[in-house]
Scaffold this motif. Structure first.
Motif, PDB file in Angstrom:
ATOM      1  N   SER A   1      -6.959  -0.393  -1.736  1.00  0.00           N
ATOM      2  CA  SER A   1      -6.483   0.636  -0.807  1.00  0.00           C
ATOM      3  C   SER A   1      -5.944   1.845  -1.567  1.00  0.00           C
ATOM      4  N   ASN A   2      -5.216   1.574  -2.640  1.00  0.00           N
ATOM      5  CA  ASN A   2      -4.714   2.654  -3.477  1.00  0.00           C
ATOM      6  C   ASN A   2      -5.872   3.468  -4.054  1.00  0.00           C
ATOM      7  N   ASN A   3      -6.912   2.774  -4.526  1.00  0.00           N
ATOM      8  CA  ASN A   3      -8.055   3.473  -5.106  1.00  0.00           C
ATOM      9  C   ASN A   3      -8.827   4.267  -4.065  1.00  0.00           C
TER      10      ASN A   3
ATOM     11  N   SER B   1      -4.349   4.027 -13.598  1.00  0.00           N
ATOM     12  CA  SER B   1      -4.257   2.814 -12.777  1.00  0.00           C
ATOM     13  C   SER B   1      -2.860   2.213 -12.850  1.00  0.00           C
TER      14      SER B   1
ATOM     15  N   ILE C   1       0.846  -1.198   0.000  1.00  0.00           N
ATOM     16  CA  ILE C   1       0.000   0.000   0.000  1.00  0.00           C
ATOM     17  C   ILE C   1       0.880   1.247   0.000  1.00  0.00           C
TER      18      ILE C   1
ATOM     19  N   ALA D   1       2.193   1.808  -3.416  1.00  0.00           N
ATOM     20  CA  ALA D   1       1.196   2.250  -4.394  1.00  0.00           C
ATOM     21  C   ALA D   1       0.747   3.688  -4.170  1.00  0.00           C
ATOM     22  N   VAL D   2       0.474   4.045  -2.921  1.00  0.00           N
ATOM     23  CA  VAL D   2      -0.066   5.371  -2.626  1.00  0.00           C
ATOM     24  C   VAL D   2       1.049   6.401  -2.676  1.00  0.00           C
TER      25      VAL D   2
ATOM     26  N   SER E   1       6.432   5.968  -1.084  1.00  0.00           N
ATOM     27  CA  SER E   1       6.827   5.482  -2.420  1.00  0.00           C
ATOM     28  C   SER E   1       8.335   5.587  -2.621  1.00  0.00           C
TER      29      SER E   1
ATOM     30  N   SER F   1      -7.071   7.454  -3.569  1.00  0.00           N
ATOM     31  CA  SER F   1      -7.318   8.366  -4.685  1.00  0.00           C
ATOM     32  C   SER F   1      -8.672   9.050  -4.561  1.00  0.00           C
TER      33      SER F   1
ATOM     34  N   SER G   1      -0.483   4.681 -10.907  1.00  0.00           N
ATOM     35  CA  SER G   1      -0.784   4.920  -9.496  1.00  0.00           C
ATOM     36  C   SER G   1      -0.584   3.688  -8.626  1.00  0.00           C
ATOM     37  N   THR G   2      -0.954   2.519  -9.124  1.00  0.00           N
ATOM     38  CA  THR G   2      -0.845   1.304  -8.304  1.00  0.00           C
ATOM     39  C   THR G   2       0.582   0.796  -8.168  1.00  0.00           C
TER      40      THR G   2
ATOM     41  N   ASN H   1      -1.781   9.899  -6.511  1.00  0.00           N
ATOM     42  CA  ASN H   1      -3.134   9.766  -5.963  1.00  0.00           C
ATOM     43  C   ASN H   1      -3.719  11.120  -5.601  1.00  0.00           C
TER      44      ASN H   1
END
Length: 508
Positions: free
Chosen positions: A258-260, A223, A20, A23-24, A328, A263, A226-227, A28
């Motif tokens: 979780s990433n979505n 996608s 997570i 990804a985040v 990240s 966002s 971001s992921t 996002n």
């Protein structure tokens, strides 16, 4: 071969949190809101959710299996899976992610700098003042370099602490703090007069938007970027996973969702705030049409001045943005360190080496914005090729064998859908997305020939840099194989793990 002291996450949760955190990121918070708003609102969100299942999650599953079974970073992992002739595939994945790290640390530094501005009460009074601040800051090399270095040092310290004492502990603090700040900012944004116009704008649905190719192309791109699918980051974290606890399908789905969620929360902060504090809806849409930095460091920075305790809201917003960037950045540094460990370095030396390389190679982006923009363009699109190379690695190894590691044998439909995504959808979408982005780039500099290899945004600069790197990595393929440490077999017990020379399969 000298035995490597190998670490593992303390639990499955540690791996999921790392995923997570990987990804985040800033995408996002500063890219998703404006891209969603500009490309159909709810239609874009639906297409973006579909992209999560047909591009991002299948690639993340592939990465998790490759990393878990090979116990190597991307270079060694794709050698193990695809064969020694294709080691350069993993080298490309690593190079692209590190090339992004070189300027991403600069972005993290920007976020940290703006947090310090607001934390001491320095709030721009209007859009012009915010624009002047941004220009002055980015034109002052010692500041951009200093905050770039600070971000690198913080991330390197975390990575140097190791998996459990470093990455796990950091993510257990940074991620809850990030989500709490985002939720708090959402609540504040939605209580502003006029903010619900922004919510309606975000979730507006025009069925004709589904017929626009741009809606789908932007959704798949968002996608993919971001992921972190195809970046090699989740592959790297999977090296430290426990085979007995790891559940690739479930873990990757949790990470992707979780990433979505992050966002959507960011969009519910940014878009309602812009609408509430703008004079008209048309003015709000104009603000959202600006680029990432224009929206974040000028428009939003100036809008916060219209709020009571705007310095506090701004501080929280930019701290959240810094935390997103930091999680990240930590992941990228870990990938670089893991790569050097696979070449025989110990963790301490590997982290110091990759930290110094990251700092030095990030200086051009810190001091010269056109170079930053060029690198963001070239290697951002380059991530699509990284995703294709991950899929190729699975195909060359055995799609069926990888599916056995992800799904129970009775999950026939899941296995078939994943296999179809890896062998058909991802290769096809790579060519569609890459072709579309190159065509877009050809329109951004009207006075520059598309084939110009030194232009800021031309397709020519992408092709030239890609070909150069691929030729170098292909030429070094044999040398890379020579210096990579041998594959290891990992025997896991309740007390720990002992690596030994031999099979790449940890369960072997």
């Amino acid at each position: 071969m000298k035995n490597e002291k190998r670490e593992f996450f303390s639990s499955r949760l540690g791996l999921v949190l790392a995923g997570i955190g990987m990804a985040v990121g800033t995408g996002n918070i500063w890219r998703f809101p404006r891209i969603a708003g500009k490309n159909g609102g709810l239609a874009f969100i639906i297409a973006w959710l579909l992209a999560l299942f047909v591009w991002s999650i299948p690639l993340m599953m592939a990465e998790m299996v490759i990393g878990r079974e090979s116990r190597k970073g991307p270079v060694g992992a794709l050698r193990s899976f695809a064969g020694e002739s294709f080691t350069f595939l993993g080298a490309w994945v690593s190079f692209v992610t590190l090339a992004i790290m070189f300027y991403y640390s600069v972005v993290a530094g920007w976020c940290l700098r703006y947090f310090t501005y607001f934390a001491v009460g320095m709030v721009p009074k209007n859009a012009q003042a915010a624009s002047d601040w941004w220009k002055a800051f980015t034109a002052t090399p010692w500041q951009t370099i200093f905050f770039h270095l600070t971000a690198i040092l913080i991330a390197a310290y975390v990575v140097s602490r190791g998996i459990q004492a470093g990455l796990e502990k950091a993510n257990k603090v940074l991620l809850p703090a990030l989500f709490i700040m985002l939720v708090g900012l959402v609540i504040r944004a939605l209580t502003l007069p006029g903010s619900w116009e922004g919510v309606r704008f975000l979730f507006q649905l025009d069925p004709t938007d589904f017929l626009k190719a741009k809606t789908w192309l932007e959704a798949f791109s968002q996608s993919a970027w971001s992921t972190g699918a195809g970046w090699g980051l989740l592959l790297t974290f999977a090296v430290y996973s426990d085979v007995r606890e790891s559940k690739p399908a479930a873990d990757c789905t949790i990470i992707g969702f979780s990433n979505n969620v992050a966002s959507i929360l960011a969009a519910l902060v940014v878009i309602p705030t812009v609408f509430a504090l703008s004079s008209t809806g048309q003015a709000a849409e104009k603000i959202l049409s600006k680029g990432n930095t224009g929206l974040t460091f000028t428009s939003l920075a100036s809008l916060f001045s219209n709020l009571t305790a705007g310095w506090l809201i701004g501080s929280i917003f930019f701290l959240a943005l810094f935390f997103a960037a930091l999680t990240s950045l930590i992941s990228m540094l870990e990938l670089g360190a893991r790569m050097l460990i696979d070449f025989g370095m110990d963790r301490s030396k590997a982290v110091k080496t990759i930290g110094v390389i990251g700092f030095v190679c990030g200086i051009p982006s810190a001091v010269y914005m056109p170079f930053f923009n060029n690198q963001d363009w070239v290697w951002g699109v380059g991530l699509l090729l990284s995703g294709l190379f991950i899929a190729i690695g699975v195909i060359l190894h055995s799609v069926s064998d990888c599916a056995d590691k992800i799904f129970p044998k009775e999950s026939t439909i899941d296995r078939q859908l994943w296999s179809f995504a890896i062998t058909i959808i991802i290769p096809v979408m790579f060519f569609i997305l890459t072709g579309w982005w190159l065509q877009q780039g050809a329109t951004w500099e009207t006075k520059v020939a598309w084939y110009n290899p030194i232009a800021q945004y031309s397709p020519g600069t992408v092709i030239a840099q890609w070909v150069l790197v691929l030729l170098v990595l292909f030429g070094l393929n044999g040398t890379i194989n020579k210096y990579l440490t041998a594959d290891v077999q990992v025997t896991e017990t309740a007390e720990g793990s002992t690596p030994s020379e031999g099979s790449a399969t940890p369960e072997g």
